[in-house]
Each structure stands twice: as C-alpha cells, then as structure tokens.
Design a protein around this motif. Sequence first.
Motif, PDB file in Angstrom:
ATOM      1  N   MET A  14       0.823  -1.207   0.000  1.00  0.00           N
ATOM      2  CA  MET A  14       0.000   0.000   0.000  1.00  0.00           C
ATOM      3  C   MET A  14       0.860   1.261   0.000  1.00  0.00           C
ATOM      4  O   MET A  14       0.521   2.257  -0.649  1.00  0.00           O
ATOM      5  N   ALA A  15       1.977   1.237   0.722  1.00  0.00           N
ATOM      6  CA  ALA A  15       2.881   2.387   0.733  1.00  0.00           C
ATOM      7  C   ALA A  15       3.451   2.634  -0.656  1.00  0.00           C
ATOM      8  O   ALA A  15       3.523   3.783  -1.115  1.00  0.00           O
ATOM      9  N   PHE A  16       3.852   1.581  -1.344  1.00  0.00           N
ATOM     10  CA  PHE A  16       4.391   1.722  -2.693  1.00  0.00           C
ATOM     11  C   PHE A  16       3.341   2.310  -3.633  1.00  0.00           C
ATOM     12  O   PHE A  16       3.624   3.242  -4.398  1.00  0.00           O
ATOM     13  N   ILE A  17       2.134   1.783  -3.560  1.00  0.00           N
ATOM     14  CA  ILE A  17       1.061   2.291  -4.420  1.00  0.00           C
ATOM     15  C   ILE A  17       0.773   3.763  -4.096  1.00  0.00           C
ATOM     16  O   ILE A  17       0.584   4.584  -4.993  1.00  0.00           O
ATOM     17  N   GLY A  18       0.792   4.117  -2.815  1.00  0.00           N
ATOM     18  CA  GLY A  18       0.588   5.508  -2.412  1.00  0.00           C
ATOM     19  C   GLY A  18       1.673   6.426  -2.954  1.00  0.00           C
ATOM     20  O   GLY A  18       1.383   7.526  -3.437  1.00  0.00           O
ATOM     21  N   VAL A  19       2.925   5.988  -2.892  1.00  0.00           N
ATOM     22  CA  VAL A  19       4.033   6.787  -3.413  1.00  0.00           C
ATOM     23  C   VAL A  19       3.912   6.941  -4.923  1.00  0.00           C
ATOM     24  O   VAL A  19       4.140   8.025  -5.475  1.00  0.00           O
ATOM     25  N   ALA A  41      10.687   5.636 -14.322  1.00  0.00           N
ATOM     26  CA  ALA A  41      10.003   4.589 -15.098  1.00  0.00           C
ATOM     27  C   ALA A  41       8.635   4.281 -14.502  1.00  0.00           C
ATOM     28  O   ALA A  41       7.658   4.064 -15.230  1.00  0.00           O
ATOM     29  N   VAL A  42       8.556   4.289 -13.187  1.00  0.00           N
ATOM     30  CA  VAL A  42       7.287   4.016 -12.519  1.00  0.00           C
ATOM     31  C   VAL A  42       6.290   5.131 -12.803  1.00  0.00           C
ATOM     32  O   VAL A  42       5.107   4.882 -13.044  1.00  0.00           O
ATOM     33  N   GLN A  43       6.755   6.373 -12.792  1.00  0.00           N
ATOM     34  CA  GLN A  43       5.870   7.509 -13.040  1.00  0.00           C
ATOM     35  C   GLN A  43       5.352   7.531 -14.481  1.00  0.00           C
ATOM     36  O   GLN A  43       4.269   8.040 -14.739  1.00  0.00           O
ATOM     37  N   GLU A  44       6.108   6.991 -15.390  1.00  0.00           N
ATOM     38  CA  GLU A  44       5.662   6.935 -16.779  1.00  0.00           C
ATOM     39  C   GLU A  44       4.532   5.922 -16.970  1.00  0.00           C
ATOM     40  O   GLU A  44       3.740   6.035 -17.901  1.00  0.00           O
ATOM     41  N   ASN A  45       4.483   4.925 -16.115  1.00  0.00           N
ATOM     42  CA  ASN A  45       3.459   3.886 -16.225  1.00  0.00           C
ATOM     43  C   ASN A  45       2.872   3.602 -14.838  1.00  0.00           C
ATOM     44  O   ASN A  45       3.083   2.535 -14.262  1.00  0.00           O
ATOM     45  N   LYS A  46       2.127   4.561 -14.324  1.00  0.00           N
ATOM     46  CA  LYS A  46       1.574   4.442 -12.969  1.00  0.00           C
ATOM     47  C   LYS A  46       0.600   3.273 -12.850  1.00  0.00           C
ATOM     48  O   LYS A  46       0.623   2.533 -11.870  1.00  0.00           O
ATOM     49  N   ILE A  47      -0.255   3.115 -13.844  1.00  0.00           N
ATOM     50  CA  ILE A  47      -1.264   2.052 -13.779  1.00  0.00           C
ATOM     51  C   ILE A  47      -0.585   0.679 -13.765  1.00  0.00           C
ATOM     52  O   ILE A  47      -0.935  -0.187 -12.961  1.00  0.00           O
ATOM     53  N   GLY A  48       0.390   0.494 -14.638  1.00  0.00           N
ATOM     54  CA  GLY A  48       1.101  -0.787 -14.671  1.00  0.00           C
ATOM     55  C   GLY A  48       1.852  -1.063 -13.382  1.00  0.00           C
ATOM     56  O   GLY A  48       1.853  -2.190 -12.876  1.00  0.00           O
ATOM     57  N   ALA A  49       2.468  -0.025 -12.820  1.00  0.00           N
ATOM     58  CA  ALA A  49       3.207  -0.202 -11.567  1.00  0.00           C
ATOM     59  C   ALA A  49       2.265  -0.554 -10.419  1.00  0.00           C
ATOM     60  O   ALA A  49       2.559  -1.437  -9.608  1.00  0.00           O
ATOM     61  N   PHE A  55      -0.967  -7.168  -7.702  1.00  0.00           N
ATOM     62  CA  PHE A  55      -0.993  -8.615  -7.956  1.00  0.00           C
ATOM     63  C   PHE A  55       0.187  -9.332  -7.311  1.00  0.00           C
ATOM     64  O   PHE A  55       0.033 -10.398  -6.712  1.00  0.00           O
ATOM     65  N   PHE A  56       1.368  -8.763  -7.434  1.00  0.00           N
ATOM     66  CA  PHE A  56       2.559  -9.398  -6.853  1.00  0.00           C
ATOM     67  C   PHE A  56       2.444  -9.450  -5.334  1.00  0.00           C
ATOM     68  O   PHE A  56       2.716 -10.481  -4.711  1.00  0.00           O
ATOM     69  N   GLY A  57       2.035  -8.333  -4.731  1.00  0.00           N
ATOM     70  CA  GLY A  57       1.888  -8.295  -3.274  1.00  0.00           C
ATOM     71  C   GLY A  57       0.843  -9.267  -2.780  1.00  0.00           C
ATOM     72  O   GLY A  57       1.052  -9.977  -1.794  1.00  0.00           O
ATOM     73  N   ASN A  58      -0.292  -9.319  -3.466  1.00  0.00           N
ATOM     74  CA  ASN A  58      -1.360 -10.226  -3.031  1.00  0.00           C
ATOM     75  C   ASN A  58      -0.970 -11.691  -3.186  1.00  0.00           C
ATOM     76  O   ASN A  58      -1.370 -12.528  -2.377  1.00  0.00           O
TER      77      ASN A  58
END
Length: 119
Positions: A14-19, A41-49, A55-58
């Motif tokens: 959740m922290a990663f998604i929030g950031v 790279a994460v900011q360029e593809n927020k939805i994918g990140a 999914f990975f966390g769950n």
Amino acid sequence: MNLAIAKGISMLQMAFIGVVLAGESALRMVGINNNPEWFAAVQENKIGACMGAWFFGNSIVSSFHSTGAFEVYFDGKEVFSKLKTGGLNAQQLFGDLDAAIQSHYTTQGGDSAQKSSAL
C-alpha cells in the motif's frame, strides 16, 4: 509469525502504491530530494506499476495465509481432512464420502437407492 509478515508485506504494498500515485511530493515528504532512477520509469506507467504491485503483493500475502487445509463435511460431520491424513487421495476421499452418504441414508431408514435417486 506468518500473519505478521503478511501484514508487513501488505503495508509495503500500500505504501508503494501511495508513493506511485502521489508522485514526487511523496518522496519529498520523506526527505528524498533526488528521484531514484526507477521512479521515473514508474511515473511513466503508474497504472502498470500499481497493478503489478497489487498482484505481486497479493500473491505473496496469500502464500503466507495458505494452510493447505482441505476438509469435507457431510450432514455436519467431518468426512475427510487433508490435514489429518497428511495428503489428498481422491480415491480415499470419494470412498469416505460415499460411505458417509450410505450411512446417512441407511440410518434414516428406507431404501437408500430410492433416496439417492431423488437427489
């Protein structure tokens, strides 16, 4: 122990998604003034990140919650337990279930074949 690890992973997720969603301002709040290389790279593809983190966390969290339990109950009575037998043998499972059904209908009285066909 596993529950605490699972909760910790969920918090990191959740922290990663929030950031990711908050962007650079979230990094500034925690005192990181220079953006890490991966952050661009994460900011360029927020939805994918976010989806990847979700999914990975769950999948990791669910592996910590998994007990391997598999139990079958019939008429309120335990017919089969994977935890008690140490494994899952389909032939044993169906044999135990059949015996429980036959026992149930013979104790109820009458012809078990007639009652079975009514199901």
